[in-house]
Design an enzyme around this catalytic site. Structure first.
Site, PDB file in Angstrom:
ATOM      1  N   CYS A 149      53.558 131.256  71.910  1.00 25.15           N
ATOM      2  CA  CYS A 149      52.912 131.884  71.010  1.00 25.15           C
ATOM      3  C   CYS A 149      51.435 132.447  71.000  1.00 25.15           C
ATOM      4  CB  CYS A 149      53.232 131.310  69.653  1.00 25.15           C
ATOM      5  SG  CYS A 149      52.265 129.746  69.607  1.00 25.15           S
ATOM      6  N   ARG A 163      37.110 128.114  73.975  1.00 27.06           N
ATOM      7  CA  ARG A 163      37.529 129.566  73.784  1.00 27.06           C
ATOM      8  C   ARG A 163      36.482 130.550  73.145  1.00 27.06           C
ATOM      9  NH1 ARG A 163      42.643 128.421  69.937  1.00 27.06           N
ATOM     10  NH2 ARG A 163      42.579 130.761  69.474  1.00 27.06           N
ATOM     11  N   ASP A 210      44.950 127.450  73.157  1.00 26.01           N
ATOM     12  CA  ASP A 210      44.156 126.080  73.100  1.00 26.01           C
ATOM     13  C   ASP A 210      44.526 125.481  74.482  1.00 26.01           C
ATOM     14  OD1 ASP A 210      42.915 125.749  71.096  1.00 26.01           O
ATOM     15  OD2 ASP A 210      44.359 125.888  69.791  1.00 26.01           O
ATOM     16  N   ARG A 267      50.306 131.761  61.142  1.00 29.19           N
ATOM     17  CA  ARG A 267      49.296 130.783  60.873  1.00 29.19           C
ATOM     18  C   ARG A 267      48.915 130.530  59.532  1.00 29.19           C
ATOM     19  NH1 ARG A 267      47.726 133.941  65.715  1.00 29.19           N
ATOM     20  NH2 ARG A 267      46.989 132.471  67.600  1.00 29.19           N
ATOM     21  N   HIS A 269      39.287 133.754  66.877  1.00 31.39           N
ATOM     22  CA  HIS A 269      40.382 134.211  65.929  1.00 31.39           C
ATOM     23  C   HIS A 269      40.112 135.372  65.277  1.00 31.39           C
ATOM     24  CE1 HIS A 269      41.450 129.922  66.286  1.00 31.39           C
ATOM     25  NE2 HIS A 269      42.773 130.586  65.871  1.00 31.39           N
ATOM     26  N   GLU A 277      50.047 122.551  73.159  1.00 35.05           N
ATOM     27  CA  GLU A 277      48.907 123.369  73.280  1.00 35.05           C
ATOM     28  C   GLU A 277      47.437 122.374  73.710  1.00 35.05           C
ATOM     29  OE1 GLU A 277      47.210 125.093  69.751  1.00 35.05           O
ATOM     30  OE2 GLU A 277      47.941 123.517  68.469  1.00 35.05           O
TER      31      GLU A 277
HETATM   32  C1  PEP Z   1      47.173 128.732  70.527  1.00 32.88           C
HETATM   33  O1  PEP Z   1      46.364 127.808  70.610  1.00 32.88           O
HETATM   34  O2  PEP Z   1      47.553 129.281  71.664  1.00 32.88           O
HETATM   35  C2  PEP Z   1      47.676 129.202  69.313  1.00 32.88           C
HETATM   36  C3  PEP Z   1      48.677 129.941  69.128  1.00 32.88           C
HETATM   37  O3  PEP Z   1      47.149 128.685  68.211  1.00 32.88           O
HETATM   38  P1  PEP Z   1      45.734 129.217  67.613  1.00 32.88           P
HETATM   39  O4  PEP Z   1      45.069 130.356  68.272  1.00 32.88           O
HETATM   40  O5  PEP Z   1      45.939 129.692  66.191  1.00 32.88           O
HETATM   41  O6  PEP Z   1      44.760 128.106  67.891  1.00 32.88           O
HETATM   42 MG    MG Z   2      45.937 126.497  68.846  1.00 39.10          MG
END
Ligand code: PEP
Ligand code: MG
Length: 540
Positions: free
Chosen positions: A501, A464, A454, A295, A188, A430
């Site tokens: 996304c 990740r 995810d 988010r 993140h 996801e």
């Molecule tokens: C994802 O998991 O691809 C997503 C867009 O959500 P985040 O990256 O906030 O987990």
């Molecule tokens: Mg996610």
């Protein structure tokens, strides 16, 4: 000159001084006390010391940088002398017989929320000041220095890794670049850097040690190189490259105001991923055709207590209004795993990515979820809001989510509060489970949004955040493409739309494949929009 090699997480070239992020006290616990008067005295002493520190800072800054730059410290002193603030803190200590730290934290949050909800731009900006002064008092009370960077000029922020909550609390105006020891491109902190358009290099390893504090450096966010005390030849080479990058950005600017459509007429609208109201500026500047992922958890991570319904409503409403009728997809709280806010008091978990996060947490704490849903529905009266639910794995779970949403709509309707009853409801695809049963889920919602970050980690069993398994997280793996392709087929058979996304949406090597699958929308970080539009306009 020494060259450190990491991974580029956000392109851009900058020169500056390295400044290491220092961890602070974090959130404090509420403790019942026997003698509130002792706590009142502790607060008064800490406040007095903070005012004295600010007076020294004021004088020093006035001498070195002039009266205007030092004004901020005077404002901070005035805040600490403000009777409403002091009475609120001492009042809470006495009424609830609690420790001074806790009272400061709670009242600071209340004042911050109050400022943040104001219409006047200047007053809204004061929310950050309340946070700043309260951190100073808290760090005196706890004896732990406040977390953050100690720098007066913009610097290259160095850290082992940065949690999302730490990243959002930094003053963006003071960050030239991020460089970290660990992390992965879809962590993140890296996603935040891209959203803010701040150059970032991650995974530099132990070579990035604290002994380098204060050293001059140059960062190349596209190659992942960090040069310590760069020599003249390197500086001039990087300057030429930076000029070329600026020219490229100018070229891209020609795609502003254009529709995203292939040469043979297929439209693929490009939306922006945002983490806060502040990111709206970048979304608009980069000509986003909508917001594909807000988010919302960052609103919770920035706060030291649960953000109220009113505070959330104001933020969602502003985002909707700024998009002026274009679609704004707001994802409900996706907290847990690496996104932690202390006041949630989540128990430590052995394997948090597979633990109590996102929708699971919302369904076990429905009062938090319902507050957010009320705020979202209320804001839907002011624009085109769509609500997105994260980490869905089953039909039953989605049924429960929809039942709660319907309950909120009924409550609002019964009390005559305006909202858009047709606001779209969608889910993130996801988890492999959601993709595999997407034919069933598609019949229950208005849209899908694929969270590839995810989806990749769960499908390929590669955490990740763990740099050492990054090679297993192949985003082009056949399994990922099949899951997205099947979800697209399920969506279209049910007559709903599907977007992407996750970070893979911006991968230009995949654009053609996404068009072939019939993906209806891509949502990417704002700086990726125009280059992606240029690519799509050349296809066909
Ligand atoms: C994802 O998991 O691809 C997503 C867009 O959500 P985040 O990256 O906030 O987990
Ligand atoms: Mg996610």
């Amino acid at each position: 000159m020494i060259t450190l090699n990491g991974k580029g997480a956000c392109s851009g070239i900058v020169f500056g001084r390295l400044c290491f992020y220092r961890r602070g006290a974090g959130s404090v616990e509420r403790t019942a006390v026997e003698d509130p008067e002792t706590e009142v005295k502790r607060f008064e002493a800490a406040r007095g010391r903070a005012v004295a520190e600010l007076a020294v800072l004021y004088d020093k800054t006035a001498q070195e940088l002039g009266e205007e730059s030092s004004l901020l410290f005077q404002i901070h002193q005035m805040m600490l002398e403000d009777l409403d603030y002091c009475d609120a803190v001492t009042g809470l200590i006495r009424q609830e017989t609690v420790n001074a730290e806790y009272a400061v934290q709670r009242i600071a949050q209340k004042f911050e929320d109050m400022f943040a909800d104001m219409d006047d731009e200047y007053l809204r900006g004061r929310a950050a000041d309340v946070q700043d002064v309260s951190r100073r008092v808290l760090s005196i009370l706890t004896g732990v220095p406040a977390g953050g960077i100690e720098a007066e000029e913009p610097v290259i922020v160095a850290a082992d890794d940065l949690a999302p909550s730490e990243t959002v609390q930094l003053d963006k105006g003071r960050i030239l670049a991020f460089v970290t020891v660990g992390g992965s491109v879809t962590s993140h902190a890296a996603i935040l850097a891209r959203t803010m358009g701040i150059p970032a290099v991650i995974g530099l390893g132990s070579a990035l040690s604290e002994e380098l504090e204060g050293r001059e450096a140059a960062v190349d966010g596209s190659t992942g190189e960090v040069y310590l005390e760069p020599d003249r030849a390197t500086c001039s080479r990087l300057r030429v490259k930076a000029r070329r990058e600026a020219e490229y950005r100018e070229l891209m600017a020609r795609y502003r105001g254009r529709e995203t459509v292939t040469r043979d007429g297929r439209k693929l609208p490009l939306y922006a991923n945002i983490d806060s109201l502040d990111d709206m500026e970048a979304a608009l500047q980069n000509d986003a055709e909508g917001v594909g992922l807000f988010r919302s958890e960052f609103l919770y991570l920035e706060s030291r207590d649960y953000p109220s319904e009113e505070r959330q409503f104001q933020v969602y409403k502003r985002v909707a209004e700024k998009m002026d009728g274009r679609r704004v997809v707001i994802r409900t709280l996706d907290i847990g795993a690496d996104k932690q806010a202390a006041y949630f008091r989540l128990p430590a978990e052995e394997n948090p990515a597979m633990g109590m996060r996102a929708i699971r947490l919302c369904l076990t704490r429905p009062e938090i979820f319902k507050t957010q849903l009320r705020a979202l529905y209320r804001a839907s009266a002011y624009g085109r809001i769509a609500i997105l639910f994260p980490l869905i794995t089953s039909v039953q779970e989605l049924r429960e989510v929809k039942r709660l949403a319907a309950g909120v709509r009924e409550e609002l309707a019964a009390s005559g509060v305006p909202f858009d009853p047709g606001a779209e409801l969608g889910i993130m695809i996801e988890t492999p489970a959601a993709a595999v049963i997407s034919d069933q889920l598609a019949k229950m919602v208005d849209f899908f949004s694929v969270g590839t970050n995810d989806l990749i980690q769960y499908t390929l069993a590669a955490d990740r955040r763990n740099e050492s398994v990054a090679e297993f997280a192949d985003p082009h793996h056949e399994a990922i493409l099949r899951l997205i392709g099947y979800s697209a087929k399920s969506a279209h058979e049910a007559g709903i739309w599907i977007g992407i996304c996750g970070e893979l949406g911006a991968d230009q090597e995949m654009t053609r494949a996404f068009l072939e699958m019939g993906i209806d929308e891509l949502s990417v970080s704002p700086p990726a929009i125009l280059p992606l539009r240029a690519r799509i306009c050349q296809i066909g």
